[in-house]
Design a protein around this motif. Structure first.
Motif, mmCIF file in Angstrom:
data_model
loop_
_atom_site.group_PDB
_atom_site.id
_atom_site.type_symbol
_atom_site.label_atom_id
_atom_site.label_comp_id
_atom_site.label_asym_id
_atom_site.label_seq_id
_atom_site.Cartn_x
_atom_site.Cartn_y
_atom_site.Cartn_z
ATOM 1 N N PHE A 239 -3.764 8.865 9.346
ATOM 2 C CA PHE A 239 -4.199 7.775 10.084
ATOM 3 C C PHE A 239 -4.810 8.082 11.459
ATOM 4 N N LEU A 240 -5.807 7.456 11.755
ATOM 5 C CA LEU A 240 -6.636 7.624 13.106
ATOM 6 C C LEU A 240 -5.785 7.183 14.332
ATOM 7 N N ILE A 241 -5.775 8.218 15.333
ATOM 8 C CA ILE A 241 -4.805 7.608 16.485
ATOM 9 C C ILE A 241 -5.756 7.999 17.833
ATOM 10 N N ILE B 299 -11.401 -0.389 3.138
ATOM 11 C CA ILE B 299 -10.578 0.110 2.214
ATOM 12 C C ILE B 299 -9.566 0.817 2.919
ATOM 13 N N GLY B 300 -8.221 0.531 2.423
ATOM 14 C CA GLY B 300 -7.308 1.211 3.153
ATOM 15 C C GLY B 300 -7.037 1.117 4.750
ATOM 16 N N PRO B 301 -6.508 -0.019 4.943
ATOM 17 C CA PRO B 301 -6.310 -0.297 6.212
ATOM 18 C C PRO B 301 -5.041 0.388 7.131
ATOM 19 N N PHE C 222 -8.656 -3.817 1.594
ATOM 20 C CA PHE C 222 -7.692 -3.528 0.444
ATOM 21 C C PHE C 222 -6.546 -2.341 0.696
ATOM 22 N N GLU C 223 -5.323 -2.662 0.335
ATOM 23 C CA GLU C 223 -4.610 -1.840 0.506
ATOM 24 C C GLU C 223 -3.590 -1.590 -0.825
ATOM 25 N N ILE C 224 -3.624 -0.301 -1.119
ATOM 26 C CA ILE C 224 -2.853 -0.268 -2.468
ATOM 27 C C ILE C 224 -1.077 0.213 -2.239
ATOM 28 N N ALA D 200 -14.813 2.117 6.328
ATOM 29 C CA ALA D 200 -13.569 2.419 6.016
ATOM 30 C C ALA D 200 -13.327 4.046 6.370
ATOM 31 N N ASN D 201 -12.032 4.481 6.670
ATOM 32 C CA ASN D 201 -11.750 5.562 6.767
ATOM 33 C C ASN D 201 -11.235 5.946 5.299
ATOM 34 N N LEU D 202 -11.914 6.473 4.450
ATOM 35 C CA LEU D 202 -11.582 6.725 3.114
ATOM 36 C C LEU D 202 -10.437 7.308 2.719
ATOM 37 N N TYR E 71 -9.310 10.425 0.851
ATOM 38 C CA TYR E 71 -10.261 11.335 0.545
ATOM 39 C C TYR E 71 -10.212 11.708 -1.035
ATOM 40 N N TYR E 72 -9.060 11.577 -1.637
ATOM 41 C CA TYR E 72 -9.078 11.814 -2.894
ATOM 42 C C TYR E 72 -9.851 11.064 -3.838
ATOM 43 N N ILE E 73 -10.338 9.827 -3.468
ATOM 44 C CA ILE E 73 -11.165 9.193 -4.442
ATOM 45 C C ILE E 73 -12.625 8.884 -3.573
HETATM 46 N N1 SAM Z 1 -7.553 2.955 7.896
HETATM 47 C C1 SAM Z 1 -6.443 3.581 8.334
HETATM 48 C C2 SAM Z 1 -6.639 4.400 9.320
HETATM 49 O O1 SAM Z 1 -8.174 4.718 9.530
HETATM 50 O O2 SAM Z 1 -5.883 4.934 10.142
HETATM 51 C C3 SAM Z 1 -5.844 4.346 7.178
HETATM 52 C C4 SAM Z 1 -6.850 5.352 6.576
HETATM 53 S S1 SAM Z 1 -6.071 6.315 5.368
HETATM 54 C C5 SAM Z 1 -7.231 7.857 5.086
HETATM 55 C C6 SAM Z 1 -6.398 5.824 3.786
HETATM 56 C C7 SAM Z 1 -5.726 4.487 3.465
HETATM 57 O O3 SAM Z 1 -6.149 4.201 1.922
HETATM 58 C C8 SAM Z 1 -4.325 4.464 3.329
HETATM 59 O O4 SAM Z 1 -3.601 3.497 3.755
HETATM 60 C C9 SAM Z 1 -3.995 4.499 1.857
HETATM 61 O O5 SAM Z 1 -2.561 3.813 1.459
HETATM 62 C C10 SAM Z 1 -5.012 3.533 1.255
HETATM 63 N N2 SAM Z 1 -5.607 3.718 -0.019
HETATM 64 C C11 SAM Z 1 -5.246 4.973 -0.952
HETATM 65 N N3 SAM Z 1 -5.863 4.637 -2.297
HETATM 66 C C12 SAM Z 1 -6.125 3.486 -2.095
HETATM 67 C C13 SAM Z 1 -6.802 2.567 -3.431
HETATM 68 N N4 SAM Z 1 -6.948 3.108 -4.473
HETATM 69 N N5 SAM Z 1 -7.224 1.373 -2.933
HETATM 70 C C14 SAM Z 1 -6.853 0.908 -1.660
HETATM 71 N N6 SAM Z 1 -6.330 1.469 -0.537
HETATM 72 C C15 SAM Z 1 -5.791 2.713 -0.781
#
Ligand code: SAM
Length: 292
Positions: free
Chosen positions: A30-32, A55-57, A76-78, A126-128, A130-132
């Protein structure tokens, strides 16, 4: 009034309140740093009429900054554990909708129709996870999502591949696919220190501005990508060798492939990494005639 989510103090307080433990398998870093977040958002050129897809909040650090600038944000949050957290942290922002979905499996076109249809300007920020990174970017491009641009943070090595030009070691079928659909630029380097937990890799922010029409004219997109992938299958091999091994019935069609390379003005002893995207388009359009 509450401090912004992304300050280290508030982030720690939120994590503690919910007893949240990071899942490495979900790419949770997470970004701080509010300044970095605002800078990322500035590269998206948001207006009060822009619709944003995130993607991924996470706990909402970036979402909050997006919500302040845009008309509407869908995120979108998983990870189900983050839903009550987001419900709490983002409660001051009425223009945010959280969708509990795996982005890779989600019907994003429908989500846009349902939530952002009346907005003409749409971007993805998005801050993606990284694994996808690569599948997410390819999904956005191949599904022709109706967006102006993607402003996305990723591992530096992947960013370098997206923007690579012919002749460089990072140039490959991913560079070609991305540049076929968009203009790609690295707009920012991001140090490890602004994340919690800190990742092992360096990060960059890449902006992909979607083209109105693709960079080159190809008769069959799938076949174009088959040719580019085949050409880089073994980077040290010549283009002819890779095509013979990578194209359907390549060995039987060797003579024809050699003459097509010749006609196209491509020396068959060149390596895939020296061919421009224009050359790949010409080549694949001609090779396609072998299969019709
Ligand atoms: N946006 C936040 C920030 O910048 O602090 C969190 C970024 S963190 C690098 C990636 C986020 O993506 C996590 O919240 C994770 O649960 C979510 N995530 C992972 N795989 C996902 C997927 N397939 N679809 C949606 N969200 C996903």
């Amino acid at each position: 009034m509450n401090k912004e989510i992304a300050t280290p103090l508030r982030t720690r307080a939120i994590l503690e309140k919910y007893g949240f433990s990071f899942k490495k398998s979900l790419g949770q870093n997470f970004l701080i740093d509010t300044n970095i977040l605002q800078k990322i958002v500035s590269y998206a050129d948001l207006t009060e009429e822009t619709g944003v897809i995130e993607i991924g909040p996470g706990i909402g650090a970036l979402t909050e900054q997006l919500a302040k600038k845009a008309k509407k944000v869908i995120a979108f949050e998983i990870d189900q554990r983050l839903l009550p957290v987001l419900n709490d942290t983002l409660s001051p922002y009425e223009n945010v909708t959280i969708l509990h979905h795996d982005f890779l499996k989600a019907d994003v076109v429908k989500a846009i129709e349902d939530n952002l249809a009346n907005l003409e300007d749409r971007v993805l920020v998005a801050n993606l996870p990284y694994y996808i990174t690569t599948p997410i970017i390819m999904k956005c491009l191949e599904e022709h999502l109706p967006l102006r641009s993607l402003v996305v943070m990723m591992q530096k090595e992947v960013g370098d591949r997206l923007i690579a030009k012919p002749g460089s070691k990072n140039y490959g079928s991913l560079s070609i696919a991305v540049q076929y659909y968009s203009t790609a630029e690295i707009v920012m380097n991001v140090p490890k220190t602004v994340f919690i937990p800190q990742p092992n890799v360096d990060s960059v922010v890449v902006r992909l501005t979607l083209r109105k029409k693709p960079l080159v004219e190809v008769v069959d997109e799938d076949f174009f990508f088959t040719v580019t992938k085949a050409s880089f299958a073994q980077r040290r091999k010549t283009i002819i060798n890779n095509l013979i091994h990578g194209l359907p019935q390549g060995k039987e069609k060797k003579e024809d492939i050699v003459s097509i390379l010749h006609e196209t003005g491509i020396d068959s002893t060149r390596r895939g990494e020296t061919l421009s995207i224009e050359e790949f388009a010409l080549l694949s359009n001609k090779l396609l005639t072998l299969y019709s």
